[in-house]
Design an enzyme around this catalytic site. Structure first.
Site, PDB file in Angstrom:
ATOM      1  N   ASN A 208       9.163  23.506 110.914  1.00 54.48           N
ATOM      2  CA  ASN A 208       8.353  24.688 110.614  1.00 54.48           C
ATOM      3  C   ASN A 208       6.999  24.529 111.303  1.00 54.48           C
ATOM      4  O   ASN A 208       6.767  23.535 111.989  1.00 54.48           O
ATOM      5  CB  ASN A 208       8.201  24.870 109.099  1.00 54.48           C
ATOM      6  CG  ASN A 208       7.622  23.626 108.445  1.00 54.48           C
ATOM      7  OD1 ASN A 208       6.553  23.175 108.811  1.00 54.48           O
ATOM      8  ND2 ASN A 208       8.361  23.048 107.506  1.00 54.48           N
ATOM      9  N   ASP A 276      13.497  23.001 103.622  1.00 53.25           N
ATOM     10  CA  ASP A 276      14.309  23.104 102.407  1.00 53.25           C
ATOM     11  C   ASP A 276      15.740  22.600 102.565  1.00 53.25           C
ATOM     12  O   ASP A 276      16.349  22.153 101.606  1.00 53.25           O
ATOM     13  CB  ASP A 276      14.344  24.563 101.931  1.00 53.25           C
ATOM     14  CG  ASP A 276      12.991  24.995 101.393  1.00 53.25           C
ATOM     15  OD1 ASP A 276      12.438  24.244 100.568  1.00 53.25           O
ATOM     16  OD2 ASP A 276      12.477  26.043 101.806  1.00 53.25           O
ATOM     17  N   LYS A 286      24.723  14.980 121.527  1.00 53.40           N
ATOM     18  CA  LYS A 286      24.194  16.314 121.813  1.00 53.40           C
ATOM     19  C   LYS A 286      25.330  17.350 121.814  1.00 53.40           C
ATOM     20  O   LYS A 286      26.349  17.143 122.477  1.00 53.40           O
ATOM     21  CB  LYS A 286      23.489  16.294 123.165  1.00 53.40           C
ATOM     22  CG  LYS A 286      22.761  17.581 123.456  1.00 53.40           C
ATOM     23  CD  LYS A 286      22.093  17.571 124.810  1.00 53.40           C
ATOM     24  CE  LYS A 286      21.597  18.966 125.138  1.00 53.40           C
ATOM     25  NZ  LYS A 286      21.253  19.117 126.533  1.00 53.40           N
ATOM     26  N   PRO A 304      16.273  17.157  98.819  1.00 52.83           N
ATOM     27  CA  PRO A 304      15.689  16.831  97.511  1.00 52.83           C
ATOM     28  C   PRO A 304      14.296  17.432  97.422  1.00 52.83           C
ATOM     29  O   PRO A 304      13.580  17.478  98.423  1.00 52.83           O
ATOM     30  CB  PRO A 304      15.624  15.295  97.529  1.00 52.83           C
ATOM     31  CG  PRO A 304      15.697  14.906  98.970  1.00 52.83           C
ATOM     32  CD  PRO A 304      16.487  15.977  99.654  1.00 52.83           C
ATOM     33  N   ASP A 305      13.940  17.924  96.247  1.00 54.97           N
ATOM     34  CA  ASP A 305      12.590  18.458  96.049  1.00 54.97           C
ATOM     35  C   ASP A 305      11.699  17.288  95.611  1.00 54.97           C
ATOM     36  O   ASP A 305      11.806  16.801  94.482  1.00 54.97           O
ATOM     37  CB  ASP A 305      12.626  19.577  95.000  1.00 54.97           C
ATOM     38  CG  ASP A 305      11.298  20.311  94.951  1.00 54.97           C
ATOM     39  OD1 ASP A 305      10.250  19.638  94.942  1.00 54.97           O
ATOM     40  OD2 ASP A 305      11.311  21.557  94.949  1.00 54.97           O
ATOM     41  N   ILE A 306      10.852  16.849  96.517  1.00 58.72           N
ATOM     42  CA  ILE A 306      10.057  15.633  96.263  1.00 58.72           C
ATOM     43  C   ILE A 306       9.074  15.877  95.129  1.00 58.72           C
ATOM     44  O   ILE A 306       8.915  15.057  94.221  1.00 58.72           O
ATOM     45  CB  ILE A 306       9.326  15.206  97.558  1.00 58.72           C
ATOM     46  CG1 ILE A 306      10.328  15.133  98.716  1.00 58.72           C
ATOM     47  CG2 ILE A 306       8.620  13.867  97.372  1.00 58.72           C
ATOM     48  CD1 ILE A 306       9.691  15.084 100.094  1.00 58.72           C
ATOM     49  N   LYS A 338       6.267  28.733  90.069  1.00 61.53           N
ATOM     50  CA  LYS A 338       6.576  27.449  90.735  1.00 61.53           C
ATOM     51  C   LYS A 338       6.029  26.267  89.922  1.00 61.53           C
ATOM     52  O   LYS A 338       6.679  25.230  89.803  1.00 61.53           O
ATOM     53  CB  LYS A 338       5.961  27.454  92.139  1.00 61.53           C
ATOM     54  CG  LYS A 338       6.510  26.396  93.042  1.00 61.53           C
ATOM     55  CD  LYS A 338       6.186  26.656  94.498  1.00 61.53           C
ATOM     56  CE  LYS A 338       6.983  27.821  95.050  1.00 61.53           C
ATOM     57  NZ  LYS A 338       6.688  28.099  96.453  1.00 61.53           N
ATOM     58  N   LYS A 342       8.680  23.457  88.824  1.00 62.58           N
ATOM     59  CA  LYS A 342       8.616  22.116  89.407  1.00 62.58           C
ATOM     60  C   LYS A 342       8.085  21.076  88.426  1.00 62.58           C
ATOM     61  O   LYS A 342       8.228  19.883  88.646  1.00 62.58           O
ATOM     62  CB  LYS A 342       7.724  22.129  90.647  1.00 62.58           C
ATOM     63  CG  LYS A 342       8.162  23.164  91.681  1.00 62.58           C
ATOM     64  CD  LYS A 342       8.452  22.537  92.998  1.00 62.58           C
ATOM     65  CE  LYS A 342       8.794  23.589  94.033  1.00 62.58           C
ATOM     66  NZ  LYS A 342       9.250  23.002  95.273  1.00 62.58           N
TER      67      LYS A 342
END
Ligand code: C5P
Length: 399
Positions: A208, A276, A286, A304-306, A338, A342
């Site tokens: 990103n 994500d 390749k 995984p959501d740290i 959120k 979280k």
């Protein structure tokens, strides 16, 4: 303000040297002891006698001054101060420092010291903007050298632009700030930063636009308040902060592993823009076009959501866990949801619609969401946001 602080003031040879006499006066007025060092060319601008009289101290000038070696060798001179201030820091002195040259007293002191060094650069605007000076500045910042200024304005040579030495008052302020309170001394703070890269094959990845600017500024601000910072960064374009422990990672999974290995911590700030999803069908070689027009089919799994993982740790959860939320609409409502989802303590929310220029830019407009409500801050530089947040974190950990 600076009572009992010993400042070794190296005066370089530039027209701004005349302001250093004022600087000596202001530093002493703030309570500091000032020991001046003059380079040979500085003596063209200010005399040893006036420098010595204002500092009420001996002036050091030559490397091979045997009397000085008997009284105080250059190694001791370079280390006996609490801070070395170089004002004016000329292009020549900066180049010598960046190269590690030691061919006169000033450059030898700067190479021999184990004390913090603060530069107040002053030079013609073209010299300041020259790629060589900017390259040297980058090297010096990476080495942990502190800077104050230069200011922008009309210069002694008649040109206009950045290059004018910071005012004596601004230099004294920067010195005072350097010795300021360190409320986070002894506290361990983890900061995640930058994007993650999720490989598709050995040459392609999903990422990103995060530059890592906000996370880097935060790590720096927390360090300045005395924190022991573990900076876990993805492949960000920003230079890494100095004076912190840097852990480089690439993927979300590596970032989680690095954060887990760095715990326990008093606070953890998750400023990284973690991708994500990872590509479960990532290829070891390749992926090639086979000429048939068939498109590669990628399969994904959620990373995984740290932030959520650390927030929900049954044991060893940091006292303060802070997440960021980059939103394009309903910023406060989404950030509040959120926070609950979280399980963190604060969410720093920002509006990243492209027209705000925030993602990848130098400014940020944040809303701090806590369990007591949402507080919108005015738009300011990412450095200022970082300082304000670091102060709030220090308050929270001090309770
Ligand atoms: O869910 P979302 O990506 O909007 O959440 C953003 C916050 O969660 C940020 O603080 C980010 O660093 C953190 N995060 C994380 N691990 C992920 C995804 C987001 O730590 N996999």
């Amino acid at each position: 303000m600076l009572a009992g602080k010993r400042i070794l003031l190296i005066i370089g040879g530039g027209i701004a040297a005349y302001k250093s006499l004022d600087l000596i006066r202001e530093l002493r007025r703030a309570g500091a002891d000032v020991t001046p060092v003059l380079t040979k060319s500085a003596e063209e601008f200010v005399t040893p006698l006036s420098t010595s009289a204002l500092a009420a101290s001996k002036v050091y000038r030559k490397l091979f001054d045997l009397t000085d070696e008997a009284e105080m060798g250059h190694i001791e001179l370079s280390r006996s101060a609490d801070l070395i201030v170089v004002a004016p820091a000329t292009a020549d002195l900066m180049a010598k420092m960046a190269q590690g040259l030691a061919n006169d007293l000033a450059s030898t002191l700067l190479l021999a010291t184990d004390t913090d060094v603060m530069l107040a650069p002053a030079m013609n605007v073209r010299m300041w903007e020259h790629p060589a000076t900017q390259r040297n500045l980058k090297t010096l910042l990476r080495d942990g050298v502190l800077t104050v200024g230069p200011d922008e304005g009309e210069m002694a040579c008649g040109e206009f632009g950045p290059g004018r030495m910071a005012t004596p008052i601004a230099i004294v302020d920067a010195v005072s700030e350097h010795f300021g309170p360190r409320p986070l001394a002894g506290k361990h703070v983890i900061v995640t930063s930058g994007p993650t890269h999720e490989p598709i094959d050995p040459v392609r990845y999903i990422a990103n636009r995060s530059s890592g600017a906000q996370g880097t500024a935060l790590a720096t601000a927390l360090r300045d308040l005395g924190a022991n910072v573990s900076f876990v960064t993805g492949p960000a374009s920003q230079d890494r902060p100095t004076g912190v422990s840097v852990i480089e990672v690439e993927t979300a999974q590596e970032m989680l592993d690095a954060v887990s290995a760095t715990l326990p911590a008093d606070a953890a700030i998750f400023a990284a823009a973690v991708v994500d999803w990872r590509v479960t069908s990532a290829s070891d070689s390749k992926i090639k076009k086979d000429g048939s027009g068939a498109l590669p089919q990628l399969e994904f799994a959620e990373n995984p959501d740290i932030l959520a993982t650390v927030s929900r740790r049954p044991e060893g959860r940091p006292k303060l866990v802070v997440g960021f939320a980059a939103e394009t609409d309903d910023v406060v409502a989404n950030a509040t949801a959120k926070l609950k989802r979280k399980g963190c303590d604060w969410i720093v929310a920002n509006d990243v619609r492209p027209e705000t220029g925030i993602m990848g830019g130098s400014e940020n407009a944040v809303t701090l969401v806590t369990d007591t409500g949402a507080d919108s801050w005015p738009r300011m530089s990412k450095t200022e946001v970082a300082r304000a947040l670091a102060n709030r974190i220090a308050d929270a950990l001090g309770d």
